[in-house]
Design a protein around this motif. Structure first.
Motif, mmCIF file in Angstrom:
data_model
loop_
_atom_site.group_PDB
_atom_site.id
_atom_site.type_symbol
_atom_site.label_atom_id
_atom_site.label_comp_id
_atom_site.label_asym_id
_atom_site.label_seq_id
_atom_site.Cartn_x
_atom_site.Cartn_y
_atom_site.Cartn_z
ATOM 1 N N CYS A 96 0.858 -1.171 0.000
ATOM 2 C CA CYS A 96 0.000 0.000 0.000
ATOM 3 C C CYS A 96 0.904 1.234 0.000
ATOM 4 O O CYS A 96 1.962 1.238 0.652
ATOM 5 C CB CYS A 96 -0.857 -0.045 1.255
ATOM 6 S SG CYS A 96 -1.879 1.380 1.561
ATOM 7 N N ALA A 97 0.487 2.284 -0.716
ATOM 8 C CA ALA A 97 1.304 3.486 -0.789
ATOM 9 C C ALA A 97 0.428 4.725 -0.820
ATOM 10 O O ALA A 97 -0.712 4.675 -1.305
ATOM 11 C CB ALA A 97 2.190 3.446 -2.023
ATOM 12 N N ALA A 98 0.993 5.831 -0.331
ATOM 13 C CA ALA A 98 0.257 7.093 -0.276
ATOM 14 C C ALA A 98 1.058 8.198 -0.938
ATOM 15 O O ALA A 98 2.280 8.274 -0.786
ATOM 16 C CB ALA A 98 -0.041 7.464 1.178
ATOM 17 N N SER A 99 0.345 9.065 -1.666
ATOM 18 C CA SER A 99 0.968 10.188 -2.348
ATOM 19 C C SER A 99 0.206 11.471 -2.034
ATOM 20 O O SER A 99 -1.022 11.459 -1.986
ATOM 21 C CB SER A 99 0.974 9.944 -3.855
ATOM 22 O OG SER A 99 1.385 11.101 -4.553
ATOM 23 N N ARG A 100 0.939 12.574 -1.895
ATOM 24 C CA ARG A 100 0.303 13.870 -1.651
ATOM 25 C C ARG A 100 -0.110 14.564 -2.946
ATOM 26 O O ARG A 100 -0.593 15.700 -2.916
ATOM 27 C CB ARG A 100 1.225 14.779 -0.840
ATOM 28 C CG ARG A 100 1.473 14.316 0.579
ATOM 29 C CD ARG A 100 0.193 14.218 1.391
ATOM 30 N NE ARG A 100 -0.546 15.446 1.446
ATOM 31 C CZ ARG A 100 -0.395 16.365 2.397
ATOM 32 N NH1 ARG A 100 0.498 16.204 3.354
ATOM 33 N NH2 ARG A 100 -1.140 17.448 2.398
ATOM 34 N N ARG A 101 0.065 13.900 -4.065
ATOM 35 C CA ARG A 101 -0.404 14.479 -5.316
ATOM 36 C C ARG A 101 -1.903 14.708 -5.265
ATOM 37 O O ARG A 101 -2.635 14.045 -4.536
ATOM 38 C CB ARG A 101 -0.085 13.540 -6.488
ATOM 39 C CG ARG A 101 1.348 13.565 -6.949
ATOM 40 C CD ARG A 101 1.538 12.553 -8.064
ATOM 41 N NE ARG A 101 0.630 12.803 -9.177
ATOM 42 C CZ ARG A 101 0.941 13.509 -10.254
ATOM 43 N NH1 ARG A 101 2.137 14.063 -10.340
ATOM 44 N NH2 ARG A 101 0.078 13.673 -11.231
ATOM 45 N N THR A 102 -2.374 15.630 -6.113
ATOM 46 C CA THR A 102 -3.810 15.906 -6.174
ATOM 47 C C THR A 102 -4.506 15.069 -7.229
ATOM 48 O O THR A 102 -5.733 15.022 -7.282
ATOM 49 C CB THR A 102 -4.073 17.387 -6.459
ATOM 50 O OG1 THR A 102 -3.428 17.738 -7.695
ATOM 51 C CG2 THR A 102 -3.520 18.262 -5.339
ATOM 52 N N ASN A 113 5.106 7.298 1.061
ATOM 53 C CA ASN A 113 4.714 6.556 2.262
ATOM 54 C C ASN A 113 4.307 5.153 1.848
ATOM 55 O O ASN A 113 3.444 4.996 0.971
ATOM 56 C CB ASN A 113 3.564 7.261 2.978
ATOM 57 C CG ASN A 113 3.910 8.683 3.345
ATOM 58 O OD1 ASN A 113 3.617 9.613 2.603
ATOM 59 N ND2 ASN A 113 4.553 8.852 4.481
ATOM 60 N N TRP A 114 4.916 4.157 2.509
ATOM 61 C CA TRP A 114 4.705 2.770 2.134
ATOM 62 C C TRP A 114 4.417 1.918 3.355
ATOM 63 O O TRP A 114 4.945 2.156 4.445
ATOM 64 C CB TRP A 114 5.957 2.222 1.442
ATOM 65 C CG TRP A 114 6.229 2.851 0.126
ATOM 66 C CD1 TRP A 114 6.904 4.018 -0.092
ATOM 67 C CD2 TRP A 114 5.825 2.367 -1.155
ATOM 68 N NE1 TRP A 114 6.932 4.288 -1.434
ATOM 69 C CE2 TRP A 114 6.289 3.288 -2.113
ATOM 70 C CE3 TRP A 114 5.113 1.242 -1.586
ATOM 71 C CZ2 TRP A 114 6.067 3.123 -3.487
ATOM 72 C CZ3 TRP A 114 4.898 1.078 -2.942
ATOM 73 C CH2 TRP A 114 5.367 2.005 -3.875
ATOM 74 N N GLY A 115 3.613 0.876 3.143
ATOM 75 C CA GLY A 115 3.421 -0.126 4.173
ATOM 76 C C GLY A 115 4.515 -1.177 4.090
ATOM 77 O O GLY A 115 5.409 -1.106 3.238
ATOM 78 N N GLN A 116 4.415 -2.182 4.957
ATOM 79 C CA GLN A 116 5.447 -3.205 5.024
ATOM 80 C C GLN A 116 5.209 -4.341 4.026
ATOM 81 O O GLN A 116 6.100 -5.160 3.800
ATOM 82 C CB GLN A 116 5.515 -3.793 6.441
ATOM 83 C CG GLN A 116 4.475 -4.855 6.767
ATOM 84 C CD GLN A 116 3.059 -4.324 6.904
ATOM 85 O OE1 GLN A 116 2.833 -3.111 6.935
ATOM 86 N NE2 GLN A 116 2.098 -5.233 6.995
#
Length: 124
Positions: A96-102, A113-116
């Protein structure tokens, strides 16, 4: 910074289904584009699917389109990946990953940001 924890991986026979979950904490979840990537042994980490801030827009890799569905529940700070009609070639560690892009992106470098990771194994 948001922290991510995946769950739901496991062993399944070809043709079966699994649902992955990714719980987020420590940030404003609804301000992040969320995505799933996967990495098979000896291979690069590849994009699988992404969802916009609201989940109203989604994007899939060609290899999973029509079989996988990404969704998110901003009230629960969780993103999901429903995987149907699984194939042995879907075997990988799923991240799973997160981005601050719009806007949605499939570029790995845009996700900070990444999970394990959680292992998915599909037997033939």
């Amino acid at each position: 910074q948001v922290q991510l924890v995946e769950s739901g991986g496991g062993l399944v026979q070809a043709g079966g289904s699994l649902r992955l979950s990714c719980a987020a904490s420590g940030g404003t979840f609804s301000n992040y584009v969320m995505a799933w990537f996967r990495q098979a042994p000896g291979k690069e980490r590849d994009f699988v699917a992404a969802a916009s801030w609201t989940g109203g827009a989604t994007y899939y890799a060609a290899s999973v389109k029509g079989r996988f569905t990404i969704s998110r529940d901003n009230a629960k700070n969780t993103v999901y990946l429903q995987m149907n009609s699984l194939k042995p070639e879907d075997t990988a560690v799923y991240y799973c990953a997160a981005s601050r892009r719009t806007t949605i992106t499939d570029r790995l470098s845009e996700y900070y940001n990444w999970g394990q990771g959680t292992q998915v194994t599909v037997s033939s």
